[in-house]
Scaffold this motif. Structure first.
Motif, PDB file in Angstrom:
ATOM      1  N   GLN A  60       0.816  -1.205   0.000  1.00 17.15           N
ATOM      2  CA  GLN A  60       0.000   0.000   0.000  1.00 17.15           C
ATOM      3  C   GLN A  60       0.857   1.265   0.000  1.00 17.15           C
ATOM      4  OE1 GLN A  60      -3.457  -0.017  -0.279  1.00 17.15           O
ATOM      5  NE2 GLN A  60      -3.062   2.151  -0.734  1.00 17.15           N
ATOM      6  N   GLU A  61       1.988   1.259   0.697  1.00 19.29           N
ATOM      7  CA  GLU A  61       2.809   2.467   0.749  1.00 19.29           C
ATOM      8  C   GLU A  61       3.386   2.813  -0.624  1.00 19.29           C
ATOM      9  OE1 GLU A  61       7.164   1.430   2.245  1.00 19.29           O
ATOM     10  OE2 GLU A  61       5.661   0.666   3.640  1.00 19.29           O
ATOM     11  N   ILE A  62       3.680   1.807  -1.434  1.00 20.74           N
ATOM     12  CA  ILE A  62       4.147   2.058  -2.798  1.00 20.74           C
ATOM     13  C   ILE A  62       3.008   2.607  -3.643  1.00 20.74           C
ATOM     14  CG2 ILE A  62       5.010   1.006  -4.926  1.00 20.74           C
ATOM     15  CD1 ILE A  62       7.170   1.103  -2.899  1.00 20.74           C
ATOM     16  N   ARG A  63       1.827   2.048  -3.498  1.00 21.76           N
ATOM     17  CA  ARG A  63       0.663   2.533  -4.247  1.00 21.76           C
ATOM     18  C   ARG A  63       0.353   3.975  -3.879  1.00 21.76           C
ATOM     19  NH1 ARG A  63      -4.128  -1.711  -3.636  1.00 21.76           N
ATOM     20  NH2 ARG A  63      -4.990  -0.356  -5.271  1.00 21.76           N
ATOM     21  N   ASP A  64       0.494   4.282  -2.603  1.00 19.23           N
ATOM     22  CA  ASP A  64       0.215   5.649  -2.157  1.00 19.23           C
ATOM     23  C   ASP A  64       1.213   6.641  -2.759  1.00 19.23           C
ATOM     24  OD1 ASP A  64      -1.891   4.717  -0.658  1.00 19.23           O
ATOM     25  OD2 ASP A  64      -0.802   4.713   1.243  1.00 19.23           O
ATOM     26  N   LYS A  65       2.464   6.247  -2.850  1.00 16.98           N
ATOM     27  CA  LYS A  65       3.498   7.116  -3.439  1.00 16.98           C
ATOM     28  C   LYS A  65       3.350   7.217  -4.948  1.00 16.98           C
ATOM     29  CE  LYS A  65       7.146   4.984  -1.960  1.00 16.98           C
ATOM     30  NZ  LYS A  65       8.582   4.658  -1.737  1.00 16.98           N
ATOM     31  N   GLY A  66       2.846   6.146  -5.556  1.00 15.47           N
ATOM     32  CA  GLY A  66       2.717   6.117  -7.008  1.00 15.47           C
ATOM     33  C   GLY A  66       4.035   5.954  -7.719  1.00 15.47           C
ATOM     34  N   ALA A  67       5.076   5.545  -6.992  1.00 20.02           N
ATOM     35  CA  ALA A  67       6.404   5.436  -7.596  1.00 20.02           C
ATOM     36  C   ALA A  67       7.241   4.400  -6.864  1.00 20.02           C
ATOM     37  CB  ALA A  67       7.119   6.785  -7.566  1.00 20.02           C
ATOM     38  N   ILE A  68       8.165   3.807  -7.603  1.00 24.39           N
ATOM     39  CA  ILE A  68       9.167   2.901  -7.051  1.00 24.39           C
ATOM     40  C   ILE A  68      10.528   3.531  -7.286  1.00 24.39           C
ATOM     41  CG2 ILE A  68      10.274   0.640  -7.300  1.00 24.39           C
ATOM     42  CD1 ILE A  68       7.560  -0.501  -8.098  1.00 24.39           C
ATOM     43  N   LYS A  69      11.282   3.784  -6.224  1.00 31.12           N
ATOM     44  CA  LYS A  69      12.612   4.374  -6.346  1.00 31.12           C
ATOM     45  C   LYS A  69      13.626   3.288  -6.690  1.00 31.12           C
ATOM     46  CE  LYS A  69      13.021   6.533  -2.399  1.00 31.12           C
ATOM     47  NZ  LYS A  69      13.608   7.435  -1.387  1.00 31.12           N
ATOM     48  N   VAL A  70      14.344   3.500  -7.781  1.00 33.30           N
ATOM     49  CA  VAL A  70      15.256   2.489  -8.328  1.00 33.30           C
ATOM     50  C   VAL A  70      16.696   2.969  -8.201  1.00 33.30           C
ATOM     51  CG1 VAL A  70      15.842   1.081 -10.332  1.00 33.30           C
ATOM     52  CG2 VAL A  70      13.475   1.887 -10.018  1.00 33.30           C
ATOM     53  N   GLY A  71      17.522   2.232  -7.470  1.00 29.40           N
ATOM     54  CA  GLY A  71      18.952   2.515  -7.433  1.00 29.40           C
ATOM     55  C   GLY A  71      19.621   1.894  -8.648  1.00 29.40           C
ATOM     56  N   SER A  72      20.438   2.691  -9.373  1.00 31.45           N
ATOM     57  CA  SER A  72      21.032   2.197 -10.606  1.00 31.45           C
ATOM     58  C   SER A  72      22.306   2.966 -10.918  1.00 31.45           C
ATOM     59  CB  SER A  72      20.034   2.349 -11.765  1.00 31.45           C
ATOM     60  OG  SER A  72      20.498   1.737 -12.941  1.00 31.45           O
ATOM     61  N   ASP A  73      23.283   2.266 -11.459  1.00 31.88           N
ATOM     62  CA  ASP A  73      24.502   2.911 -11.954  1.00 31.88           C
ATOM     63  C   ASP A  73      24.241   3.281 -13.416  1.00 31.88           C
ATOM     64  OD1 ASP A  73      27.003   3.745 -12.682  1.00 31.88           O
ATOM     65  OD2 ASP A  73      27.973   1.795 -12.474  1.00 31.88           O
ATOM     66  N   ILE A  74      23.850   4.526 -13.647  1.00 31.97           N
ATOM     67  CA  ILE A  74      23.353   4.929 -14.957  1.00 31.97           C
ATOM     68  C   ILE A  74      24.514   5.353 -15.857  1.00 31.97           C
ATOM     69  CG2 ILE A  74      21.627   6.334 -16.155  1.00 31.97           C
ATOM     70  CD1 ILE A  74      20.211   6.672 -13.459  1.00 31.97           C
ATOM     71  N   ALA A  75      25.410   4.424 -16.078  1.00 31.27           N
ATOM     72  CA  ALA A  75      26.565   4.660 -16.955  1.00 31.27           C
ATOM     73  C   ALA A  75      26.998   3.328 -17.562  1.00 31.27           C
ATOM     74  CB  ALA A  75      27.712   5.289 -16.163  1.00 31.27           C
ATOM     75  N   TYR A  76      26.022   2.541 -18.016  1.00 29.50           N
ATOM     76  CA  TYR A  76      26.300   1.177 -18.441  1.00 29.50           C
ATOM     77  C   TYR A  76      25.524   0.871 -19.714  1.00 29.50           C
ATOM     78  CZ  TYR A  76      28.135  -3.453 -17.097  1.00 29.50           C
ATOM     79  OH  TYR A  76      28.846  -4.623 -17.015  1.00 29.50           O
ATOM     80  N   ALA A  77      25.755   1.670 -20.734  1.00 28.26           N
ATOM     81  CA  ALA A  77      25.034   1.507 -22.005  1.00 28.26           C
ATOM     82  C   ALA A  77      25.290   0.126 -22.619  1.00 28.26           C
ATOM     83  CB  ALA A  77      25.492   2.596 -22.980  1.00 28.26           C
ATOM     84  N   PRO A  78      24.272  -0.511 -23.161  1.00 26.70           N
ATOM     85  CA  PRO A  78      22.915  -0.007 -23.387  1.00 26.70           C
ATOM     86  C   PRO A  78      21.924  -0.391 -22.297  1.00 26.70           C
ATOM     87  CG  PRO A  78      23.139  -2.070 -24.550  1.00 26.70           C
ATOM     88  CD  PRO A  78      24.461  -1.830 -23.835  1.00 26.70           C
ATOM     89  N   VAL A  79      22.404  -0.874 -21.151  1.00 28.33           N
ATOM     90  CA  VAL A  79      21.472  -1.343 -20.119  1.00 28.33           C
ATOM     91  C   VAL A  79      20.794  -0.165 -19.430  1.00 28.33           C
ATOM     92  CG1 VAL A  79      21.152  -2.855 -18.133  1.00 28.33           C
ATOM     93  CG2 VAL A  79      22.926  -3.368 -19.806  1.00 28.33           C
ATOM     94  N   GLU A  80      21.576   0.812 -18.988  1.00 29.76           N
ATOM     95  CA  GLU A  80      21.032   2.074 -18.506  1.00 29.76           C
ATOM     96  C   GLU A  80      22.101   3.154 -18.680  1.00 29.76           C
ATOM     97  OE1 GLU A  80      20.185  -0.370 -15.587  1.00 29.76           O
ATOM     98  OE2 GLU A  80      22.315  -0.760 -15.758  1.00 29.76           O
TER      99      GLU A  80
END
Length: 322
Positions: free
Chosen positions: A63-83
């Motif tokens: 329910q707490e995720i539904r209430d927020k309307g979002a899932i916070k994702v930890g990611s190393d965003i420097a790994y093309a083409p994955v992210e």
């Protein structure tokens, strides 16, 4: 990006048809009945039916995720083409696309937050992130909270929802492979890797096998782009990363003129979405959403878009890594 362990392909498809049938049947039931009530006990039949059609798996989430309307994702965003970040600074890649498709099933947005790869599980454990999704290989060590270098327990571990399969590759400067075809050929040379990945662990394992007069030198970086820069500048003999990343670098860096793949990829294993051990409801909701997008074809279209269809799984698996 992973810590080393024995790997295996993900399990064969077995429940996709059932998942798809349940989702469709549930949607038809809710749209076809006029006396449905919402969870607060009000009438709300139209709203409930609309939500069920637009996000059929929303009620699977905590329910707490539904209430927020979002899932916070930890990611190393420097790994093309994955992210990675595109020219406009937007987070793009295989993982964000899969997450967005899952988000439609769950009725939430997956919000990617950048972090160094070797800190993602710590961030998940501290509550900074709801999940970690970053080409992270599902291994027994990570499931059990074991440091792969020392063999000591450093945390409670995490659960994984496996969504892709990838091996590890070696690449060199184009036209200058220096006779490197296998990991043993790296003895006497210098290899660049990203810190905390299976590439680093494989390099360390190989270094122990090298003769004393042919030591393997390893230089590890916070992200794969830094390792590529080092190799491109002549500061190393070879680099190593997960196959999709190495193949993408070979295709795009310098217009395809900088690097080449050498040898075959090794250690094929599942990528998993990491979830805290005490968050089984979120874990199971993610599994249901992944099964749904595999069944409806969105998953396959995403992998085709990025040219990585060979890494597809046929069913979401929990803790399939070994």
């Amino acid at each position: 990006m992973t810590a080393s362990s024995t790997r295996r392909p993900t399990a064969a498809r077995s429940r996709l048809a059932a998942v798809g049938s349940i989702a469709v049947a549930g949607a038809l039931l809710l749209t076809g009945c006029g006396d449905q009530t919402d969870k607060t006990g009000g009438s709300g039949s139209t709203d409930s039916a609309t939500r069920a059609v637009e996000a059929p798996l929303a009620d699977r989430l905590p329910q707490e995720i539904r209430d927020k309307g979002a899932i916070k994702v930890g990611s190393d965003i420097a790994y093309a083409p994955v992210e990675f970040k595109d020219a406009s600074g937007n987070t793009v890649g295989i993982d964000p696309d899969i997450a967005a498709a899952m988000g439609k099933q769950l009725g939430v947005e997956f919000q990617f937050e950048n972090g160094t790869f070797d800190s993602l599980i710590t961030g998940l454990r501290s509550g900074r992130y709801d999940i970690a999704m970053s080409a992270m290989t599902d291994t027994k060590d990570r499931q059990e909270g074991i440091d792969s270098d020392t063999g000591k327990k450093v945390g409670e571990g995490v659960d994984f929802v496996d969504y892709f399969t990838a091996g590890v590759s070696i690449y060199t400067k184009k036209g200058d492979d220096q006779g490197i075809k296998t990991w043993s050929d790296l003895c006497g040379k210098k290899v660049v890797v990203q810190r905390g990945t299976v590439s680093e662990d494989l390099a360390k394992a190989e270094a122990k096998k090298c003769p004393k007069n042919k030591k393997l030198s390893i230089e590890a970086f916070d992200n794969d782009q830094q390792a590529q820069t080092r190799l491109r500048g002549g500061g190393a003999d070879a680099g190593s990363s997960d196959f999709p990343v190495a193949a993408y670098a070979v295709k795009t860096s310098g217009g395809g003129k900088d690097f080449q793949l050498v040898g075959e990829q090794v250690e094929a294993a599942p990528y998993g979405i990491a979830v805290a051990k005490n968050d089984a409801q979120l874990r199971d909701a993610l599994k249901a959403a992944l099964d749904a997008i595999i069944a409806n074809g969105e998953y396959g279209k995403i992998l085709d878009k990025w040219g990585v269809a060979e890494g597809a799984v046929e069913e979401a698996v929990i803790n399939g890594g070994k």
